[in-house]
Design a protein around this motif. Structure first.
Motif, PDB file in Angstrom:
ATOM      1  N   LEU A   1      -5.957   0.936  -6.559  1.00 59.65           N
ATOM      2  CA  LEU A   1      -4.778   1.798  -6.526  1.00 59.65           C
ATOM      3  C   LEU A   1      -4.060   1.812  -7.875  1.00 59.65           C
TER       4      LEU A   1
ATOM      5  N   TYR B   1       0.831  -1.208   0.000  1.00 54.73           N
ATOM      6  CA  TYR B   1       0.000   0.000   0.000  1.00 54.73           C
ATOM      7  C   TYR B   1       0.868   1.263   0.000  1.00 54.73           C
TER       8      TYR B   1
ATOM      9  N   LEU C   1      -7.591   5.312   0.198  1.00 50.23           N
ATOM     10  CA  LEU C   1      -7.077   4.081   0.790  1.00 50.23           C
ATOM     11  C   LEU C   1      -7.628   3.879   2.190  1.00 50.23           C
TER      12      LEU C   1
END
Length: 244
Positions: free
Chosen positions: A144, A69, A128
């Motif tokens: 993403l 992430y 996110l």
């Protein structure tokens, strides 16, 4: 008759005594034999070791997901930072004749590209935060990657449509302001996460005015003033060189 009346009384007393005894008894789960106890202890130790290994596996998995992430968050900076690098290279290039109004515009466009990078990162961080609450990790990674795949062409097409040759300032102003507005909308969109009202209902979305002023409007105002000063200096230097 006295005997008949006394017998139900004794029967009710016996039932009440039996109920009190059964209510005070412990739960029925008590190991009886030693081999059974040992077998259960062995199974419990195996289950404890299995749970420990599964917890360590889940912890390592969460760490790897966090790294993925963060890496994808950092890639949101690439389109704007590529523009910053290009603007700096064009400004410092000695191939452009002096005085040249387009050369100073590269310098004036650089803060707008930096502002675009900051707000692009804030958009990804806000979304996110929402996606980790509602979606599977694979779905989060796909989202993403989709945003990263769309951001670079969007910036490139905007620069191509809005800027005349060697005039990038207007295009970067449009890109930066549009990204800042999108960042404010993303912050408003996730403002209802993590809270409930007094009636156990989700919080209503709200706009943080203080954050909007300090993180969106104030930077745009300061960079606009800086760009204006740079352009005025460029005009003054061109007029001065022409008069000489």
């Amino acid at each position: 008759m006295a005997v008949l009346h006394q017998q139900p009384t004794n029967l009710m007393a016996a039932v009440s005594d039996y109920d009190s005894v059964t209510e005070s008894e412990p739960p029925p789960y008590t190991p009886v034999a030693a081999p059974v106890t040992a077998r259960r202890r062995q199974s419990s130790s195996l289950s404890a070791s299995a749970s420990a290994s599964s917890s360590s596996t889940s912890q390592s998995k969460s760490i790897s997901l966090t790294l993925i992430y963060q890496l994808l968050q950092l890639t949101s900076l690439l389109p704007a930072l590529t523009g910053v690098l290009y603007l700096i290279i064009r400004f410092s290039s000695r191939q452009l004749p002096l005085p040249n109004p387009s050369r100073i515009e590269y310098l004036a466009s650089t803060p707008w590209a930096v502002l675009t990078a900051v707000h692009s990162f804030q958009i990804i961080s806000s979304m996110l935060h929402r996606w980790k609450r509602y979606y599977h990790p694979i779905s989060i990674i796909i989202r993403l990657l989709s945003i990263q795949a769309a951001s670079f062409p969007w910036i490139r097409v905007t620069l191509w449509l809005c800027s005349t040759p060697e005039k990038p300032l207007l295009a970067w102003i449009i890109v930066a302001v549009t990204t800042a507005i999108s960042s404010s909308i993303a912050r408003w969109y996730i403002s209802n996460l993590g809270g409930v009202t007094s009636r156990h209902k989700p919080k209503a979305r709200h706009l943080d005015i203080a954050r909007l002023l300090t993180r969106t409007i104030l930077p745009i105002f300061v960079i606009s003033l800086l760009s204006l000063l740079i352009v005025l200096y460029d005009l003054y230097s061109v007029r001065l060189s022409v008069s000489m």
